[in-house]
Design a protein around this motif. Sequence first.
Motif, PDB file in Angstrom:
ATOM      1  N   LEU A 241      -4.988  61.447  43.170  1.00 41.45           N
ATOM      2  CA  LEU A 241      -4.655  62.049  44.470  1.00 41.45           C
ATOM      3  C   LEU A 241      -3.243  62.623  44.446  1.00 41.45           C
ATOM      4  CD1 LEU A 241      -6.100  59.649  47.197  1.00 41.45           C
ATOM      5  CD2 LEU A 241      -6.310  62.135  47.189  1.00 41.45           C
ATOM      6  N   PHE A 242      -2.323  61.869  43.847  1.00 37.87           N
ATOM      7  CA  PHE A 242      -0.931  62.315  43.754  1.00 37.87           C
ATOM      8  C   PHE A 242      -0.847  63.655  43.029  1.00 37.87           C
ATOM      9  CE2 PHE A 242       3.171  62.334  41.501  1.00 37.87           C
ATOM     10  CZ  PHE A 242       4.052  62.090  42.546  1.00 37.87           C
ATOM     11  N   ARG A 243      -1.540  63.771  41.901  1.00 38.02           N
ATOM     12  CA  ARG A 243      -1.507  65.012  41.130  1.00 38.02           C
ATOM     13  C   ARG A 243      -2.256  66.141  41.861  1.00 38.02           C
ATOM     14  NH1 ARG A 243      -3.294  61.577  37.016  1.00 38.02           N
ATOM     15  NH2 ARG A 243      -5.208  62.790  36.776  1.00 38.02           N
ATOM     16  N   ASP A 244      -3.410  65.798  42.413  1.00 43.09           N
ATOM     17  CA  ASP A 244      -4.235  66.819  43.063  1.00 43.09           C
ATOM     18  C   ASP A 244      -3.563  67.397  44.310  1.00 43.09           C
ATOM     19  OD1 ASP A 244      -6.151  66.373  41.138  1.00 43.09           O
ATOM     20  OD2 ASP A 244      -7.434  65.128  42.406  1.00 43.09           O
ATOM     21  N   ALA A 245      -2.732  66.588  44.970  1.00 39.83           N
ATOM     22  CA  ALA A 245      -2.081  67.035  46.205  1.00 39.83           C
ATOM     23  C   ALA A 245      -0.961  68.034  45.955  1.00 39.83           C
ATOM     24  CB  ALA A 245      -1.522  65.835  46.964  1.00 39.83           C
ATOM     25  N   ARG A 246      -0.405  68.035  44.761  1.00 36.28           N
ATOM     26  CA  ARG A 246       0.827  68.811  44.536  1.00 36.28           C
ATOM     27  C   ARG A 246       0.640  70.305  44.762  1.00 36.28           C
ATOM     28  NH1 ARG A 246       4.558  71.041  45.108  1.00 36.28           N
ATOM     29  NH2 ARG A 246       6.645  70.885  44.177  1.00 36.28           N
ATOM     30  N   ILE A 247      -0.542  70.834  44.459  1.00 38.55           N
ATOM     31  CA  ILE A 247      -0.768  72.271  44.591  1.00 38.55           C
ATOM     32  C   ILE A 247      -0.783  72.735  46.042  1.00 38.55           C
ATOM     33  CG2 ILE A 247      -3.292  72.065  44.610  1.00 38.55           C
ATOM     34  CD1 ILE A 247      -1.130  74.902  43.075  1.00 38.55           C
ATOM     35  N   ASP A 248      -1.059  71.822  46.979  1.00 36.93           N
ATOM     36  CA  ASP A 248      -1.239  72.248  48.373  1.00 36.93           C
ATOM     37  C   ASP A 248       0.045  72.780  48.996  1.00 36.93           C
ATOM     38  OD1 ASP A 248      -3.945  71.783  48.445  1.00 36.93           O
ATOM     39  OD2 ASP A 248      -3.741  69.716  49.160  1.00 36.93           O
ATOM     40  N   ARG A 249       1.189  72.417  48.441  1.00 39.82           N
ATOM     41  CA  ARG A 249       2.457  72.952  48.946  1.00 39.82           C
ATOM     42  C   ARG A 249       2.798  74.299  48.317  1.00 39.82           C
ATOM     43  NH1 ARG A 249       6.231  68.672  47.089  1.00 39.82           N
ATOM     44  NH2 ARG A 249       7.844  69.616  48.391  1.00 39.82           N
ATOM     45  N   ILE A 250       1.894  74.776  47.426  1.00 40.10           N
ATOM     46  CA  ILE A 250       2.132  76.038  46.718  1.00 40.10           C
ATOM     47  C   ILE A 250       1.070  77.081  47.048  1.00 40.10           C
ATOM     48  CG2 ILE A 250       2.291  77.121  44.442  1.00 40.10           C
ATOM     49  CD1 ILE A 250       3.311  74.413  43.366  1.00 40.10           C
ATOM     50  N   HIS A 251      -0.221  76.738  46.835  1.00 36.34           N
ATOM     51  CA  HIS A 251      -1.240  77.786  46.974  1.00 36.34           C
ATOM     52  C   HIS A 251      -1.490  78.121  48.452  1.00 36.34           C
ATOM     53  CE1 HIS A 251      -5.015  74.915  47.134  1.00 36.34           C
ATOM     54  NE2 HIS A 251      -4.053  74.500  47.912  1.00 36.34           N
ATOM     55  N   GLY A 252      -2.018  79.313  48.666  1.00 37.62           N
ATOM     56  CA  GLY A 252      -2.202  79.780  50.037  1.00 37.62           C
ATOM     57  C   GLY A 252      -0.891  80.156  50.713  1.00 37.62           C
ATOM     58  N   GLY A 253       0.175  80.260  49.912  1.00 36.32           N
ATOM     59  CA  GLY A 253       1.510  80.521  50.446  1.00 36.32           C
ATOM     60  C   GLY A 253       2.353  79.268  50.338  1.00 36.32           C
ATOM     61  N   ALA A 254       3.397  79.304  49.523  1.00 30.98           N
ATOM     62  CA  ALA A 254       4.243  78.125  49.324  1.00 30.98           C
ATOM     63  C   ALA A 254       4.939  77.728  50.623  1.00 30.98           C
ATOM     64  CB  ALA A 254       5.291  78.424  48.247  1.00 30.98           C
ATOM     65  N   SER A 255       5.387  76.488  50.673  1.00 28.51           N
ATOM     66  CA  SER A 255       6.048  75.986  51.886  1.00 28.51           C
ATOM     67  C   SER A 255       7.216  76.877  52.298  1.00 28.51           C
ATOM     68  CB  SER A 255       6.539  74.551  51.665  1.00 28.51           C
ATOM     69  OG  SER A 255       5.451  73.655  51.576  1.00 28.51           O
ATOM     70  N   GLU A 256       7.930  77.411  51.322  1.00 25.17           N
ATOM     71  CA  GLU A 256       9.061  78.280  51.639  1.00 25.17           C
ATOM     72  C   GLU A 256       8.608  79.563  52.338  1.00 25.17           C
ATOM     73  OE1 GLU A 256      10.068  75.305  48.776  1.00 25.17           O
ATOM     74  OE2 GLU A 256       8.473  76.818  48.723  1.00 25.17           O
ATOM     75  N   ILE A 257       7.447  80.081  51.928  1.00 27.07           N
ATOM     76  CA  ILE A 257       6.883  81.258  52.599  1.00 27.07           C
ATOM     77  C   ILE A 257       6.455  80.899  54.014  1.00 27.07           C
ATOM     78  CG2 ILE A 257       5.028  82.969  52.531  1.00 27.07           C
ATOM     79  CD1 ILE A 257       7.147  83.387  50.389  1.00 27.07           C
ATOM     80  N   MET A 258       5.859  79.703  54.180  1.00 28.46           N
ATOM     81  CA  MET A 258       5.460  79.268  55.524  1.00 28.46           C
ATOM     82  C   MET A 258       6.680  79.191  56.450  1.00 28.46           C
ATOM     83  SD  MET A 258       2.198  78.983  55.150  1.00 28.46           S
ATOM     84  CE  MET A 258       2.470  80.338  54.009  1.00 28.46           C
ATOM     85  N   LYS A 259       7.791  78.674  55.941  1.00 27.76           N
ATOM     86  CA  LYS A 259       9.009  78.583  56.755  1.00 27.76           C
ATOM     87  C   LYS A 259       9.525  79.970  57.123  1.00 27.76           C
ATOM     88  CE  LYS A 259      10.378  74.188  54.668  1.00 27.76           C
ATOM     89  NZ  LYS A 259      11.350  73.501  53.779  1.00 27.76           N
ATOM     90  N   THR A 260       9.419  80.906  56.185  1.00 25.14           N
ATOM     91  CA  THR A 260       9.848  82.269  56.468  1.00 25.14           C
ATOM     92  C   THR A 260       9.019  82.886  57.587  1.00 25.14           C
ATOM     93  OG1 THR A 260      10.584  82.566  54.182  1.00 25.14           O
ATOM     94  CG2 THR A 260      10.168  84.564  55.461  1.00 25.14           C
ATOM     95  N   ILE A 261       7.695  82.698  57.521  1.00 26.79           N
ATOM     96  CA  ILE A 261       6.795  83.213  58.558  1.00 26.79           C
ATOM     97  C   ILE A 261       7.124  82.599  59.909  1.00 26.79           C
ATOM     98  CG2 ILE A 261       4.395  83.239  59.343  1.00 26.79           C
ATOM     99  CD1 ILE A 261       3.592  83.339  56.337  1.00 26.79           C
ATOM    100  N   ILE A 262       7.338  81.304  59.931  1.00 35.60           N
ATOM    101  CA  ILE A 262       7.636  80.609  61.188  1.00 35.60           C
ATOM    102  C   ILE A 262       8.968  81.089  61.747  1.00 35.60           C
ATOM    103  CG2 ILE A 262       8.098  78.347  62.230  1.00 35.60           C
ATOM    104  CD1 ILE A 262       6.246  77.224  59.882  1.00 35.60           C
ATOM    105  N   ALA A 263       9.953  81.251  60.874  1.00 31.97           N
ATOM    106  CA  ALA A 263      11.299  81.674  61.335  1.00 31.97           C
ATOM    107  C   ALA A 263      11.260  83.054  61.982  1.00 31.97           C
ATOM    108  CB  ALA A 263      12.263  81.654  60.154  1.00 31.97           C
ATOM    109  N   ARG A 264      10.368  83.927  61.517  1.00 37.33           N
ATOM    110  CA  ARG A 264      10.271  85.267  62.114  1.00 37.33           C
ATOM    111  C   ARG A 264       9.854  85.220  63.568  1.00 37.33           C
ATOM    112  NH1 ARG A 264       6.816  87.729  57.100  1.00 37.33           N
ATOM    113  NH2 ARG A 264       8.551  88.103  55.650  1.00 37.33           N
ATOM    114  N   SER A 265       9.211  84.131  63.968  1.00 40.09           N
ATOM    115  CA  SER A 265       8.729  84.050  65.357  1.00 40.09           C
ATOM    116  C   SER A 265       9.787  83.484  66.303  1.00 40.09           C
ATOM    117  CB  SER A 265       7.475  83.151  65.414  1.00 40.09           C
ATOM    118  OG  SER A 265       7.818  81.783  65.177  1.00 40.09           O
ATOM    119  N   LEU A 266      10.904  83.047  65.780  1.00 39.95           N
ATOM    120  CA  LEU A 266      11.924  82.399  66.616  1.00 39.95           C
ATOM    121  C   LEU A 266      12.736  83.419  67.412  1.00 39.95           C
ATOM    122  CD1 LEU A 266      13.213  79.743  64.020  1.00 39.95           C
ATOM    123  CD2 LEU A 266      11.519  79.443  65.863  1.00 39.95           C
TER     124      LEU A 266
END
Length: 386
Positions: A361-386
Amino acid sequence: MNAPSPQSITGDHDASDQTLELFRDAVSRFLDRHATEQDLERWREAGMVDRGFWRLAGEAGLLAPSTPEECGGAGVDFRFELVVIEELGLRGLEGFGAAVHSGIVAPYLIHFATAAQRQNWLPKVVSGDLVLAVAMTEPGAGSDLKGIRTRARRDGDDYLLSGQKTFISNGQTADLIVVACKTESDAISLLAVETVDAPGFTRGRNLTKIGREAQDTSELFFEDVRVPAANLLGGEEGQGFAQMVAMLPQERLVIAAMAQAMMERALKLTVDYTKERRAFSQPLFAFQNTKFKLAEARTQIAAGRAFLDSCVALHLAGKLDGTMAAMVKLWITETQWKVIDDCLQLFGGYGYMDEYPISRLFRDARIDRIHGGASEIMKTIIARSL
């Protein structure tokens, strides 16, 4: 492979919930019978899931159930897709690419394909005779979709497609690949490539990853592959970027749902282990630190479930926007990583051993913060709405 049941998919309880729970029970029974621990280990070793299992899943109605009835599907809503995704996540079956096939790629065909394209492809998508993949990422272009270099040049009634893609889930098994490419005037279009009898199309390595070993993930190469112009998704050039942007909220919701289910599985495994494992003449569960860590995890999981349910309700109403989808994907996947890491810690040295599901589970979970848009991209998208 008995799995914990998630609390809900949406906060509402109406007549359709009975149908939903009947479907969940059918999915659960199918997976218990056809996706045993032995099957999963075989798929991990092979680096992909058997094609026979895809067809069995299709026969059981697990693939793309939201496909309209006239195209061979059940015509149900998105919650039924999530049932399958969650049941996979609750069993450690993240490596089966149904989430990509049904929850991410099939909607491109449902929403954007022409009537002829839908009738041609979707019945086989539902049956499992066609496995789907979407090819966006390139060696030099990940989250920056406008930076892709794969091109399709019109040649009579066909396109000649050339380029390279990487990190493509279902890449080794896919029969129909939705490829993002540049057409005239550098506009992005989506071409559906049927891989059978496609000279110039080659699959590269089945990439070795640190997790999700049963999920085939590939490099793909296109060298003047002749693709019928009739395979242009939607029948009009230059619509690809808008089509991808429109589908990203659902893709991120799918990733969040899988991550949520994985968290719930991690907690159950850890509670069971700490109640059985003894140290200093008492169960690990008896120690205050253990109880506090598990209490924190339970609270974070409950918050994640509430957030996910609210976003599913928005999506069903057609109101889930890109910002909210980025928020739920960011919050749940980052929380998933912390929860699973904390759970693994409670296993001690055994948590580091491959034979224990928590390590996988530990290994399998690691990709979720990357694929579909990395966490840093998600923060960028959210910041644009502020």
